[in-house]
Design an enzyme around this catalytic site. Structure first.
Site, PDB file in Angstrom:
ATOM      1  N   THR A 193     -66.790  39.559  -3.162  1.00 40.19           N
ATOM      2  CA  THR A 193     -66.450  40.783  -3.907  1.00 40.19           C
ATOM      3  C   THR A 193     -67.611  41.774  -3.812  1.00 40.19           C
ATOM      4  O   THR A 193     -67.415  42.961  -3.597  1.00 40.19           O
ATOM      5  CB  THR A 193     -66.162  40.457  -5.398  1.00 40.19           C
ATOM      6  OG1 THR A 193     -65.125  39.483  -5.445  1.00 40.19           O
ATOM      7  CG2 THR A 193     -65.747  41.690  -6.176  1.00 40.19           C
ATOM      8  N   TRP A 216     -67.741  43.177  -0.301  1.00 38.69           N
ATOM      9  CA  TRP A 216     -66.642  44.116  -0.060  1.00 38.69           C
ATOM     10  C   TRP A 216     -67.079  45.530  -0.446  1.00 38.69           C
ATOM     11  O   TRP A 216     -66.723  46.505   0.196  1.00 38.69           O
ATOM     12  CB  TRP A 216     -65.410  43.713  -0.894  1.00 38.69           C
ATOM     13  CG  TRP A 216     -64.243  44.644  -0.706  1.00 38.69           C
ATOM     14  CD1 TRP A 216     -63.243  44.528   0.207  1.00 38.69           C
ATOM     15  CD2 TRP A 216     -63.955  45.838  -1.453  1.00 38.69           C
ATOM     16  NE1 TRP A 216     -62.363  45.573   0.087  1.00 38.69           N
ATOM     17  CE2 TRP A 216     -62.773  46.394  -0.930  1.00 38.69           C
ATOM     18  CE3 TRP A 216     -64.591  46.497  -2.520  1.00 38.69           C
ATOM     19  CZ2 TRP A 216     -62.209  47.569  -1.418  1.00 38.69           C
ATOM     20  CZ3 TRP A 216     -64.024  47.670  -3.002  1.00 38.69           C
ATOM     21  CH2 TRP A 216     -62.845  48.185  -2.458  1.00 38.69           C
ATOM     22  N   HIS A 217     -67.884  45.608  -1.510  1.00 39.89           N
ATOM     23  CA  HIS A 217     -68.304  46.922  -1.987  1.00 39.89           C
ATOM     24  C   HIS A 217     -69.329  47.576  -1.076  1.00 39.89           C
ATOM     25  O   HIS A 217     -69.419  48.800  -1.027  1.00 39.89           O
ATOM     26  CB  HIS A 217     -68.864  46.823  -3.409  1.00 39.89           C
ATOM     27  CG  HIS A 217     -67.806  46.704  -4.447  1.00 39.89           C
ATOM     28  ND1 HIS A 217     -67.241  45.500  -4.776  1.00 39.89           N
ATOM     29  CD2 HIS A 217     -67.163  47.636  -5.198  1.00 39.89           C
ATOM     30  CE1 HIS A 217     -66.314  45.706  -5.705  1.00 39.89           C
ATOM     31  NE2 HIS A 217     -66.243  46.981  -5.965  1.00 39.89           N
ATOM     32  N   GLY A 218     -70.095  46.807  -0.370  1.00 35.86           N
ATOM     33  CA  GLY A 218     -71.066  47.444   0.505  1.00 35.86           C
ATOM     34  C   GLY A 218     -71.905  46.449   1.256  1.00 35.86           C
ATOM     35  O   GLY A 218     -72.143  45.332   0.789  1.00 35.86           O
ATOM     36  N   PHE A 278     -66.806  52.788   0.039  1.00 33.88           N
ATOM     37  CA  PHE A 278     -66.407  51.392   0.242  1.00 33.88           C
ATOM     38  C   PHE A 278     -65.225  51.314   1.179  1.00 33.88           C
ATOM     39  O   PHE A 278     -64.654  50.308   1.376  1.00 33.88           O
ATOM     40  CB  PHE A 278     -66.088  50.725  -1.094  1.00 33.88           C
ATOM     41  CG  PHE A 278     -67.195  50.925  -2.086  1.00 33.88           C
ATOM     42  CD1 PHE A 278     -68.495  50.707  -1.688  1.00 33.88           C
ATOM     43  CD2 PHE A 278     -66.956  51.376  -3.359  1.00 33.88           C
ATOM     44  CE1 PHE A 278     -69.548  50.914  -2.568  1.00 33.88           C
ATOM     45  CE2 PHE A 278     -67.994  51.575  -4.255  1.00 33.88           C
ATOM     46  CZ  PHE A 278     -69.289  51.345  -3.855  1.00 33.88           C
TER      47      PHE A 278
END
Lengths: 152, 464
Positions: free
Chosen positions: B316, B319-321, B464
């Site tokens: 998770t 996924w954001h960066g 993102f």
């Protein structure tokens, strides 16, 4: 199986094109400035101060590696050239949108009474390559772009 | 193209809606697809081909899986191939630079590489494509036989670039039949204006506070100022992202779609577990359905369960960066969720509500420091100052300046993050409809004025 292979080939060709097009040498802003001065008539414009980047484009110069910003200071001129070298590639999307907003704002300012200015703005060049963003509104925009691309 | 831009609000959206309503039903999807491609190519003239490739590729592979299954062949190989290609595309654009930086950092090398700009929305539409492929493989949905409808599912402009992540099974029926009426259009418009106002009036102004505080010279920093800064960011990111989701859901309603809710007043949560049921719901449920449950979820031995949580939350974060601070941010929440589940969850449940609210908000605010910082060391330095590390005073003149100039905005922001304002607004609309419409128009005019006169303010979640 042939279909899967076809998709893989298309994808690889696309990625190679993007990758080769996005590649750029690591050139200092000082050198880019030098080449532009030697090969174009950039000195007809005025080199802007650091804080002008915030005033006109809404960007903080300290957020980036380095920049080069020339403007025509006459009130009715829309000519400007901005090259920014970013610290991280992630900054390019934000920068690109910021200069697009600048063009939109300028068009709405000159719409109605400045057809020549609007025409120039509509032909604005916004390009990213490697760690650089190139933005130019000028009759000689193509020339500036050509020199910039040759340098990097 | 940005939702919060004059071009979108005054040109693109009205023209798109007008043509959409004038066209017969059979052409509505085609028009929406054309409009979505124009919308995306406005900012990404090259990467639009990548998005179209992803659409055609996933459509085609899903049909192959369906054909194989009908012939009695196990479609596992095609499924694996499709997942790998999707993850490869995402990885190439999002994590290649991060990987090379990490290799250079560990080995002390300076391998030259070209990091490419991240195509906007790639994380969102790749996850939508994966949800479809996985559901087709599991037999949860029928395969889509119309390429137009599938491409529209992936490219639909309201949710294309920053979610909510719409799962195919939730929208399958709506691609064929959706209800269009004046009432729904009205609700959609209200939702859009409220979302726009959250973003333009609140988020952008709160963002200025955090930016200013982050740029303070060393002699003007104080502990309280840094707390004000991260409180402002806490509100900014909520109004920014939930504002975008409101606009997306609102436009969806105008077009007859019903997208899932993405936020449910997350700052009212009384635990971290509850916070993640209320924040970015479409992403949390995606990870839950397609990763956490297949890994065994909580129906396994505690050690395996802990491992599952850590895997899900590391991903998770990633996924954001593509940055270590995002991994740290993900793991931070993973560990806290494990602690709530296995160590002090019952203790929290028994605590008074205000203690639970403060506990949750504190943890969330510290999490946002990790999230908003350029890198891990900057984040740790900021957190250190918040907790008195260094020679910084508790407060100074700069603190007073920020309080005097922004206290009202912070209070309004804090209030709007609760349920009350929208409840009052709904009551007002029921009792005095005219006043409700006047308020909406006022918000819309103020937002437009901000858009005309302010500098560029992208949505935080675009990266993102």
């Amino acid at each position: 199986m042939i279909k899967k292979g076809f998709f893989v080939v298309i994808l690889i060709v696309f990625l190679l094109l993007i990758y080769s097009n996005g590649d750029a040498k690591d050139v200092s802003m000082k050198d880019i400035d030098k080449y532009l001065k030697a090969n174009t008539e950039i000195e007809q414009l005025v080199k802007a101060k650091n804080r002008d980047l915030m005033q006109f484009i809404g960007l903080n110069y300290e957020d980036f590696n380095s920049h080069l910003y020339y403007r025509n200071v006459e009130a009715l001129s829309v000519e400007e050239l901005l090259i920014i070298k970013v610290n991280s590639i992630k900054q390019l999307a934000t920068l690109k949108n910021a200069v697009e907003k600048r063009v939109e704002d300028q068009i709405s300012t000159f719409e109605g009474y400045g057809p020549n200015q609007v025409a120039l703005l509509e032909d604005a060049i916004i390009k990213t390559k490697g760690n650089y963003l190139f933005f130019c509104v000028s009759k000689s925009a193509d020339k500036y772009e050509e020199v910039f691309l040759n340098v990097i | 193209m940005l939702f919060s831009s004059i071009t979108f609000i005054y040109y693109f959206l009205p023209i798109t809606l007008l043509v959409y309503f004038l066209l017969p039903k059979v052409l509505k999807n085609v028009w929406l697809l054309i409009a979505s491609i124009i919308f995306y190519s406005w900012g990404e003239p090259v990467y639009v081909f990548l998005m179209l490739f992803s659409s055609i590729f996933n459509y085609s592979m899903a049909r192959d899986m369906d054909r194989e299954r009908r012939k009695g062949i196990n479609p596992k190989m095609t499924f694996m191939f499709t997942v790998v290609v999707n993850l490869f595309i995402l990885g190439f654009f999002k994590y290649y630079g991060f990987l090379m930086d990490t290799i250079n950092g560990i080995l002390g090398t300076s391998i030259h590489y070209t990091a490419l700009a991240l195509p906007i929305g790639i994380s969102f539409y790749t996850f939508q494509a994966l949800s479809y492929i996985i559901d087709v493989y599991w037999g949860n949905v029928r395969v889509q036989t119309s390429p137009i409808k599938f491409c529209l599912y992936l490219a639909l402009f309201p949710q294309l670039i920053a979610g909510p992540i719409v799962k195919y099974k939730d929208i399958d029926e709506q691609l064929d039949n959706r209800q269009l009426n004046v009432e729904k259009f009205g609700h959609g418009s209200i939702r859009f204006i409220l979302g726009l106002s959250k973003k333009v009036i609140l988020a952008n102004n709160l963002g200025l506070i955090y930016d200013l505080i982050n740029q303070l010279p060393d002699n003007k920093i104080s502990i309280l100022t840094y707390w004000i800064g991260i409180f402002a960011y806490t509100l900014q990111i909520y109004f920014d992202f939930s504002g975008y989701s409101d606009m997306a859901i609102g436009i969806g309603k105008m077009l007859g779609f019903e997208f899932m809710e993405n936020f449910n007043y997350p700052y009212l949560s009384k635990s971290i577990t509850e916070f993640w049921r209320r924040w970015h719901i479409s992403l949390s449920t995606w990870f839950k359905e397609y990763l956490y449950i297949p890994l065994g979820g909580n129906k396994v031995a505690p050690i395996r369960h802990i491992l599952n949580i850590l895997v899900v939350w590391s991903l998770t974060g990633l996924w954001h960066g593509a940055s270590w601070n995002f991994v740290a941010w993900g793991l931070y929440y993973g560990i806290l969720l494990i602690l709530e589940k296995y160590v002090y969850g019952r203790l929290i449940d028994r605590a008074p509500n205000f203690v639970r609210h403060i506990y949750t908000l504190l943890i969330v605010m510290i999490g946002w420091v990790l999230f908003s910082s350029e890198n891990l060391s900057t984040a740790l330095s900021y957190i250190g100052i918040m907790f008195g590390v260094g020679k910084y005073p508790l407060m100074n003149f700069t603190t007073m300046y920020f309080l005097k100039t922004n206290l009202l905005l912070l209070i309004i922001g804090g209030f709007v993050a609760t349920k009350k304002p929208i409840e009052y607004f709904n009551i007002l609309c029921e009792r005095k409809r005219g006043l409700g419409i006047f308020l909406l128009l006022l918000f819309f005019v103020i937002s437009t004025a901000y858009l005309v006169f302010s500098t560029y303010n992208p949505f935080l979640y675009f990266r993102f």
